[in-house]
Design a protein around this motif. Structure first.
Motif, mmCIF file in Angstrom:
data_model
loop_
_atom_site.group_PDB
_atom_site.id
_atom_site.type_symbol
_atom_site.label_atom_id
_atom_site.label_comp_id
_atom_site.label_asym_id
_atom_site.label_seq_id
_atom_site.Cartn_x
_atom_site.Cartn_y
_atom_site.Cartn_z
ATOM 1 N N PHE A 1 1.000 -1.158 -0.112
ATOM 2 C CA PHE A 1 -0.242 0.003 -0.012
ATOM 3 C C PHE A 1 0.833 1.270 0.127
ATOM 4 O O PHE A 1 0.487 2.307 -0.796
ATOM 5 C CB PHE A 1 -0.978 -0.044 1.290
ATOM 6 C CG PHE A 1 -1.822 1.173 1.091
ATOM 7 C CD1 PHE A 1 -2.883 1.177 -0.125
ATOM 8 C CD2 PHE A 1 -2.233 1.926 2.232
ATOM 9 C CE1 PHE A 1 -3.829 2.176 0.031
ATOM 10 C CE2 PHE A 1 -3.505 2.915 2.071
ATOM 11 C CZ PHE A 1 -4.117 3.070 0.884
ATOM 12 N N ARG A 2 1.964 1.354 0.691
ATOM 13 C CA ARG A 2 2.809 2.311 0.763
ATOM 14 C C ARG A 2 3.257 2.825 -0.484
ATOM 15 O O ARG A 2 3.643 3.796 -0.982
ATOM 16 C CB ARG A 2 3.838 2.315 2.112
ATOM 17 C CG ARG A 2 4.808 3.330 2.165
ATOM 18 C CD ARG A 2 4.109 4.582 2.584
ATOM 19 N NE ARG A 2 4.122 5.901 1.668
ATOM 20 C CZ ARG A 2 3.528 7.028 1.914
ATOM 21 N NH1 ARG A 2 3.243 7.204 3.312
ATOM 22 N NH2 ARG A 2 3.430 7.838 0.976
ATOM 23 N N LEU B 1 -8.868 -0.307 1.342
ATOM 24 C CA LEU B 1 -7.678 0.437 1.952
ATOM 25 C C LEU B 1 -7.567 1.823 1.583
ATOM 26 O O LEU B 1 -7.529 2.685 2.503
ATOM 27 C CB LEU B 1 -6.194 -0.165 1.129
ATOM 28 C CG LEU B 1 -5.934 -1.713 1.531
ATOM 29 C CD1 LEU B 1 -4.708 -2.131 0.951
ATOM 30 C CD2 LEU B 1 -5.912 -1.924 3.231
ATOM 31 N N LYS C 1 -10.455 3.218 3.893
ATOM 32 C CA LYS C 1 -10.431 3.176 5.209
ATOM 33 C C LYS C 1 -8.912 3.472 5.901
ATOM 34 O O LYS C 1 -8.809 3.749 7.121
ATOM 35 C CB LYS C 1 -10.859 1.668 5.795
ATOM 36 C CG LYS C 1 -12.178 1.378 5.484
ATOM 37 C CD LYS C 1 -12.661 0.033 6.187
ATOM 38 C CE LYS C 1 -14.288 -0.043 6.089
ATOM 39 N NZ LYS C 1 -14.742 -1.217 6.664
ATOM 40 N N SER C 2 -7.891 3.503 5.273
ATOM 41 C CA SER C 2 -6.559 3.688 5.799
ATOM 42 C C SER C 2 -6.344 5.085 5.734
ATOM 43 O O SER C 2 -6.741 5.787 4.652
ATOM 44 C CB SER C 2 -5.541 2.770 4.875
ATOM 45 O OG SER C 2 -5.745 1.436 5.012
ATOM 46 N N PRO C 3 -5.421 5.589 6.665
ATOM 47 C CA PRO C 3 -4.928 6.924 6.589
ATOM 48 C C PRO C 3 -4.172 7.002 5.357
ATOM 49 O O PRO C 3 -3.190 6.126 5.015
ATOM 50 C CB PRO C 3 -4.219 7.138 7.967
ATOM 51 C CG PRO C 3 -3.852 5.816 8.060
ATOM 52 C CD PRO C 3 -5.077 4.871 7.792
ATOM 53 N N GLU D 1 -1.066 8.095 4.268
ATOM 54 C CA GLU D 1 -0.043 8.357 5.107
ATOM 55 C C GLU D 1 1.112 9.430 4.667
ATOM 56 O O GLU D 1 0.971 9.669 3.356
ATOM 57 C CB GLU D 1 0.989 7.028 5.112
ATOM 58 C CG GLU D 1 0.147 5.850 5.466
ATOM 59 C CD GLU D 1 0.905 4.664 5.254
ATOM 60 O OE1 GLU D 1 2.382 4.812 5.301
ATOM 61 O OE2 GLU D 1 0.450 3.497 5.398
ATOM 62 N N LEU E 1 -12.144 -7.114 3.683
ATOM 63 C CA LEU E 1 -10.817 -6.619 3.121
ATOM 64 C C LEU E 1 -10.737 -7.529 2.141
ATOM 65 O O LEU E 1 -10.487 -7.040 0.742
ATOM 66 C CB LEU E 1 -9.621 -6.554 4.247
ATOM 67 C CG LEU E 1 -8.238 -6.396 3.469
ATOM 68 C CD1 LEU E 1 -8.449 -5.011 3.275
ATOM 69 C CD2 LEU E 1 -7.162 -6.375 4.633
#
Length: 510
Positions: A242-243, A266, A269-271, A273, A449
């Motif tokens: 993801f990063r 993702l 819901k994910s920050p 970054e 997920l």
């Protein structure tokens, strides 16, 4: 029902069609987001030509099968197109496969040569002729670079687009174990032409993030072939993290991103970054599994982009339906409209009659993109493509009066784990190898997920303690690729079956 056909399908082979329009030789074609290594259109064409020439010197040509076993990269593309230039067929191997799984595909496809990169070389069966995509398989081994440096140029080859098989990807079809899908040059060229009706904003100025793996028909055809055909820049990710995904969008300002529903989870819901900047994204395409409308809306609002969804399967090369770039009026939870040149039916499984608008039925498709059949499996081919040429997809859909299609379920038993096909029959065969298991079945359980996770239902052999759930998970994990792992185990007294012995999965307490 039939869709409109805007123009004739050219009588091209895949490579000629992808590179039909000359591009400035210094224009970047493929860049590796992990390393920054770049191939321009001129370098790509030159390497394809030189590698194809070297392969011809080795005797490779029409009737031969070459396996490509690697992560997304410019080298993968060179190996693919060079192999096709010789007239050979390319079988695409899942980069997560274990050595036994690779061996099974090589033996079934009768591949005479494997291209593999450093990440995959350790899982190439011993004794297999292999060329390294990036590093040699051993001392004195060959690589794409060493082939290109020989200075050979490709000779012209006669290819019959309608008859000659270009790709041999593996799919589980509607049920059962993996089968080799024969996609001819015409199947693939036709589907590229069909996708022109959908990818109306894909141009030579587009910057495309290629996160779906190239071993999957979604990655090969929709991402790689269509993008290069348009003259766009393809940004590759060797594997999804993801990063790294966010960094690639930020660094290369990709405006078209291809993904699957778990990636959208993702994004929702994910920050996001650090300094991730996703403002360049205009279109986010979801494929390989159904996309929830609420999830699509959340991501569209968060990124400020358009969400587009398509439907297809490997046997359709792969697209039969999609939402066009320019159609903001279609529901984001739908898979859009039928492709040009497509005849389609929605058939009530109980009556065999066409289901009208708003009614649920199985989708049947007919068109020039429908596979030639399954390799050396006439029974499976006949069970999938009927006498009228309609391919029975096994997916349950609804359509409205305008032909807009929504996927609502499936007849087929495949489990879709993060967009990967997981055939229950394959896992059941592995489970039955365990000496402590008397009977077993596998079914999918919905998962936010992953989409679905494989759940094993196990009957222990009488006498003795039998395996624990952890032991069952470990037993399967070492024998299959990571995406095929059983994720949960339930011990039951019996497996529900029909009188003919078929597992009644609908009765499993998932």
């Amino acid at each position: 029902m039939s869709s409109t056909a805007p123009s004739a399908i050219p009588d091209h082979c895949v490579v000629d069609h992808v590179f039909a329009v000359p591009r400035p030789p210094d224009r970047p074609a493929i860049v590796d987001a992990a390393t920054g290594d770049t191939l321009t259109y001129g370098e790509l064409a030159d390497r394809i030509d030189r590698v194809a020439g070297a392969l011809q010197q080795r005797g490779l040509g029409t009737g031969d099968v070459v396996a490509i076993f690697g992560l997304n990269s410019g080298q993968f593309a060179v190996a693919l197109y060079a192999s096709l230039r010789t007239g050979a067929t390319a079988t695409l191997v899942n980069s997560l496969y274990t050595e036994p799984e690779v061996r099974a595909q090589l033996e079934h496809s009768r591949a005479c040569l494997v291209f593999a990169d450093a990440a995959c070389l350790p899982r190439v069966p011993a004794g297999t002729p292999v060329i390294g995509l990036d590093v040699p398989a051993g001392p004195g081994g060959e690589t794409l670079r060493s082939l290109a440096e020989r200075g050979h140029r490709a000779r012209a080859v006669r290819i019959d687009p309608a008859a000659d098989v270009a790709l041999l990807p593996y799919s589980s079809g509607t049920t059962g174990t993996s089968k080799a899908v024969m996609l001819t040059h015409r199947n693939l060229v036709a589907n590229m032409c069909q996708n022109d009706a959908f990818m109306t904003d894909l141009t030579d100025g587009s910057r495309v993030l290629a996160s779906p793996p190239f071993f999957h028909i979604y990655g090969t055809q929709i991402v790689l072939n269509l993008s290069l055909r348009a003259g766009a820049l393809v940004v590759t990710l060797p594997r999804f993290e993801f990063r790294a995904f966010l960094d690639a969008i930020t660094r290369y300002r990709t405006d078209r991103v291809y993904a699957s529903p778990p990636v959208l989870v993702l994004l929702a819901k994910s920050p996001l970054e650090g300094d991730a900047d996703l403002g360049a994204v205009r279109y986010l395409f979801s494929g390989a599994a159904p996309l929830d409308e609420a999830l699509a809306g959340t991501v569209a609002a968060r990124l400020g982009c358009r969400i587009r969804q398509g439907y297809g399967m490997t046997e359709l090369g792969p697209t039969s339906h999609a939402t066009p770039d320019h159609r903001d009026d279609l529901p984001v939870g739908s898979v859009g409209l039928p492709a040009p040149y497509t005849d389609w039916r929605v058939v009530d499984p109980g009556t065999g009659r066409d289901a009208g608008p708003g009614r649920t039925g199985e989708l049947w498709c007919r068109g020039p993109n429908v596979m030639r059949g399954y390799l050396r499996d006439p029974e499976a081919t006949a069970a999938t493509i009927d006498a009228d040429g309609f391919l029975h997809t096994g997916d349950l859909v609804r359509h409205d009066a305008d032909g807009v299609l929504t996927v609502v379920g499936r007849l087929k038993e495949l489990i879709k784990y993060k967009g990967h096909q997981v055939p229950p029959a394959e896992l059941e065969a592995v489970l039955m190898q365990h000496p402590g298991i008397a009977d077993a079945a596998v079914a999918g359980r919905p998962d936010e997920l992953a989409g679905e996770i494989p759940v094993a239902f196990v009957v222990r052999r009488p006498g003795g303690d039998g395996p624990t759930a952890e032991a069952v998970l470990d037993f399967v994990a070492v024998r299959v690729a990571p995406h095929k792992k059983v994720r949960a185990v339930r011990f039951v007294e019996r497996i529900p079956k029909s009188g003919s012995g078929k597992i009644l999965r609908r009765l499993l307490p998932v």
